[in-house]
Design a protein around this motif. Sequence first.
Motif, mmCIF file in Angstrom:
data_model
loop_
_atom_site.group_PDB
_atom_site.id
_atom_site.type_symbol
_atom_site.label_atom_id
_atom_site.label_comp_id
_atom_site.label_asym_id
_atom_site.label_seq_id
_atom_site.Cartn_x
_atom_site.Cartn_y
_atom_site.Cartn_z
ATOM 1 N N ASP A 106 0.824 -1.211 0.000
ATOM 2 C CA ASP A 106 0.000 0.000 0.000
ATOM 3 C C ASP A 106 0.853 1.254 0.000
ATOM 4 O O ASP A 106 0.505 2.248 -0.620
ATOM 5 C CB ASP A 106 -0.906 0.041 1.234
ATOM 6 N N THR A 107 1.953 1.229 0.726
ATOM 7 C CA THR A 107 2.756 2.436 0.888
ATOM 8 C C THR A 107 3.523 2.817 -0.377
ATOM 9 O O THR A 107 3.981 3.940 -0.496
ATOM 10 C CB THR A 107 3.743 2.297 2.068
ATOM 11 N N GLN A 145 2.866 11.823 6.410
ATOM 12 C CA GLN A 145 3.079 11.781 7.851
ATOM 13 C C GLN A 145 1.899 11.164 8.591
ATOM 14 O O GLN A 145 2.058 10.675 9.700
ATOM 15 C CB GLN A 145 3.311 13.199 8.390
ATOM 16 N N ALA A 146 0.721 11.214 8.011
ATOM 17 C CA ALA A 146 -0.472 10.646 8.631
ATOM 18 C C ALA A 146 -1.177 9.766 7.607
ATOM 19 O O ALA A 146 -1.274 10.121 6.438
ATOM 20 C CB ALA A 146 -1.408 11.752 9.100
ATOM 21 N N ILE A 201 -6.398 7.411 3.216
ATOM 22 C CA ILE A 201 -6.177 8.856 3.240
ATOM 23 C C ILE A 201 -4.761 9.093 3.746
ATOM 24 O O ILE A 201 -4.394 8.635 4.827
ATOM 25 C CB ILE A 201 -7.195 9.551 4.161
ATOM 26 N N ALA A 202 -3.962 9.801 2.940
ATOM 27 C CA ALA A 202 -2.583 10.123 3.304
ATOM 28 C C ALA A 202 -2.447 11.640 3.361
ATOM 29 O O ALA A 202 -2.916 12.347 2.468
ATOM 30 C CB ALA A 202 -1.617 9.549 2.274
ATOM 31 N N ALA A 203 -1.808 12.121 4.406
ATOM 32 C CA ALA A 203 -1.616 13.565 4.568
ATOM 33 C C ALA A 203 -0.143 13.852 4.846
ATOM 34 O O ALA A 203 0.511 13.104 5.572
ATOM 35 C CB ALA A 203 -2.478 14.084 5.721
ATOM 36 N N GLU A 214 -3.215 21.897 2.132
ATOM 37 C CA GLU A 214 -3.937 21.753 0.876
ATOM 38 C C GLU A 214 -3.535 20.493 0.123
ATOM 39 O O GLU A 214 -4.182 20.112 -0.841
ATOM 40 C CB GLU A 214 -3.738 22.988 -0.011
ATOM 41 N N LYS A 215 -2.468 19.857 0.542
ATOM 42 C CA LYS A 215 -2.037 18.628 -0.116
ATOM 43 C C LYS A 215 -2.605 17.425 0.610
ATOM 44 O O LYS A 215 -2.847 17.456 1.805
ATOM 45 C CB LYS A 215 -0.510 18.527 -0.127
ATOM 46 N N GLY A 216 -2.787 16.381 -0.108
ATOM 47 C CA GLY A 216 -3.263 15.140 0.477
ATOM 48 C C GLY A 216 -3.584 14.177 -0.643
ATOM 49 O O GLY A 216 -3.667 14.565 -1.814
#
Length: 150
Positions: free
Chosen positions: A28-29, A37-38, A91-93, A100-102
């Motif tokens: 997945d990564t 980071q999240a 969901i990656a942040a 504003e990115k994600g």
Amino acid sequence: MVSLHRCFSFVVAFSLALSGIAPVTAQDTKSLPTDTQALVRINIQSLINSSLAKSMGIDQAKEMLNAGLPGTEILKELGFDPFKDLHSVTIAAPGGNENEKGLILVSGNFNSKKLNAKAGEQAKDKKDQIKTHDVSGKVVYELKMPEQQV
């Protein structure tokens, strides 16, 4: 001061979300930005089939989808039933001040021809809101979310 109702709603929503959280694998990564980071991955099918979802009215939500409420016609046009075809949402942040990115990755059974045709149509009509990118031979859709008042 926070109302008791709001606290209860948060606890229920959080519990419901936890019941569907799925482990993230090394595979997945590979799709995630390096500055992630999240990360939250929700197993939608586990969530939908949980006893908590059933007690919170998941069956009524299914009925509403079948009733043809505004916004549901596009799902029928695409041949997509989120209660059956949606598997997971990741969901990656990024860290820092780049709010504003994600990245949101959606996994499921999709009719890619219908989805790409509809998304391409929308990208032409709404160039300021939707952009397409080719990433390693796959189409990625970039959506600009409308400004929200806080």
